[in-house]
Scaffold this motif. Structure first.
Motif, PDB file in Angstrom:
ATOM      1  N   GLN A 193       0.828  -1.199   0.000  1.00 28.87           N
ATOM      2  CA  GLN A 193       0.000   0.000   0.000  1.00 28.87           C
ATOM      3  C   GLN A 193       0.870   1.260   0.000  1.00 28.87           C
ATOM      4  O   GLN A 193       0.586   2.227  -0.699  1.00 28.87           O
ATOM      5  CB  GLN A 193      -0.933   0.026   1.216  1.00 28.87           C
ATOM      6  CG  GLN A 193      -2.103  -0.910   1.070  1.00 28.87           C
ATOM      7  CD  GLN A 193      -3.099  -0.380   0.059  1.00 28.87           C
ATOM      8  OE1 GLN A 193      -2.850  -0.375  -1.141  1.00 28.87           O
ATOM      9  NE2 GLN A 193      -4.221   0.057   0.540  1.00 28.87           N
TER      10      GLN A 193
ATOM     11  N   ASP B  15      -8.022  -0.065  -4.513  1.00 31.17           N
ATOM     12  CA  ASP B  15      -9.122  -0.311  -3.587  1.00 31.17           C
ATOM     13  C   ASP B  15      -8.905  -1.700  -3.013  1.00 31.17           C
ATOM     14  O   ASP B  15      -9.330  -2.700  -3.568  1.00 31.17           O
ATOM     15  CB  ASP B  15     -10.466  -0.216  -4.294  1.00 31.17           C
ATOM     16  CG  ASP B  15     -11.619  -0.424  -3.336  1.00 31.17           C
ATOM     17  OD1 ASP B  15     -11.428  -0.285  -2.111  1.00 31.17           O
ATOM     18  OD2 ASP B  15     -12.722  -0.742  -3.817  1.00 31.17           O
ATOM     19  N   SER B  16      -8.217  -1.757  -1.907  1.00 33.03           N
ATOM     20  CA  SER B  16      -7.739  -3.038  -1.389  1.00 33.03           C
ATOM     21  C   SER B  16      -8.443  -3.467  -0.112  1.00 33.03           C
ATOM     22  O   SER B  16      -7.959  -4.334   0.597  1.00 33.03           O
ATOM     23  CB  SER B  16      -6.241  -2.942  -1.137  1.00 33.03           C
ATOM     24  OG  SER B  16      -5.982  -1.882  -0.256  1.00 33.03           O
ATOM     25  N   GLN B  17      -9.572  -2.897   0.157  1.00 33.01           N
ATOM     26  CA  GLN B  17     -10.250  -3.181   1.418  1.00 33.01           C
ATOM     27  C   GLN B  17     -10.535  -4.669   1.597  1.00 33.01           C
ATOM     28  O   GLN B  17     -10.434  -5.194   2.691  1.00 33.01           O
ATOM     29  CB  GLN B  17     -11.550  -2.388   1.485  1.00 33.01           C
ATOM     30  CG  GLN B  17     -12.244  -2.482   2.823  1.00 33.01           C
ATOM     31  CD  GLN B  17     -13.430  -1.534   2.881  1.00 33.01           C
ATOM     32  OE1 GLN B  17     -13.785  -0.895   1.905  1.00 33.01           O
ATOM     33  NE2 GLN B  17     -14.042  -1.456   4.033  1.00 33.01           N
ATOM     34  N   HIS B  18     -10.873  -5.364   0.517  1.00 31.06           N
ATOM     35  CA  HIS B  18     -11.218  -6.779   0.638  1.00 31.06           C
ATOM     36  C   HIS B  18     -10.280  -7.672  -0.169  1.00 31.06           C
ATOM     37  O   HIS B  18     -10.630  -8.800  -0.497  1.00 31.06           O
ATOM     38  CB  HIS B  18     -12.662  -7.010   0.197  1.00 31.06           C
ATOM     39  CG  HIS B  18     -13.641  -6.214   0.996  1.00 31.06           C
ATOM     40  ND1 HIS B  18     -13.924  -6.490   2.310  1.00 31.06           N
ATOM     41  CD2 HIS B  18     -14.391  -5.132   0.664  1.00 31.06           C
ATOM     42  CE1 HIS B  18     -14.813  -5.626   2.758  1.00 31.06           C
ATOM     43  NE2 HIS B  18     -15.101  -4.785   1.788  1.00 31.06           N
TER      44      HIS B  18
END
Length: 86
Positions: free
Chosen positions: A19, A30-33
């Motif tokens: 990140q 968009d790496s939330q999941h």
């Protein structure tokens, strides 16, 4: 240093490092999941689109395993997570 103690801290450290690298190049992921493997894929893909060829240098990749050798099961878990990365 990522402060790796076990598989979970290895994965969190990889995720954090990827990140930070994306931020350094102004790349939004968009790496939330997403797993860190998918974050790596998106980062490399984005860098490739911007610059062309991408080289990844890995320094002291075995350090986490060496530091966990006194806890054999943790060392095996870290090694397994590292194998998925490479």
């Amino acid at each position: 240093r990522m402060g790796i103690r076990d598989k979970s801290s290895f994965e969190q450290g990889m995720y954090f490092g990827l990140q930070k690298t994306a931020e350094m190049y102004g790349i939004q992921i968009d790496s939330q999941h997403l797993t860190y493997e998918l974050v790596l894929y998106q980062l490399v893909h984005s860098l490739h689109n911007r610059f062309g060829k991408v080289a990844i240098l890995v320094d002291e990749y075995d350090s986490a395993v060496l530091h966990a050798l006194h806890e054999l099961e943790q060392a095996k878990e870290i090694r397994s997570a590292m194998q998925q990365f490479f």
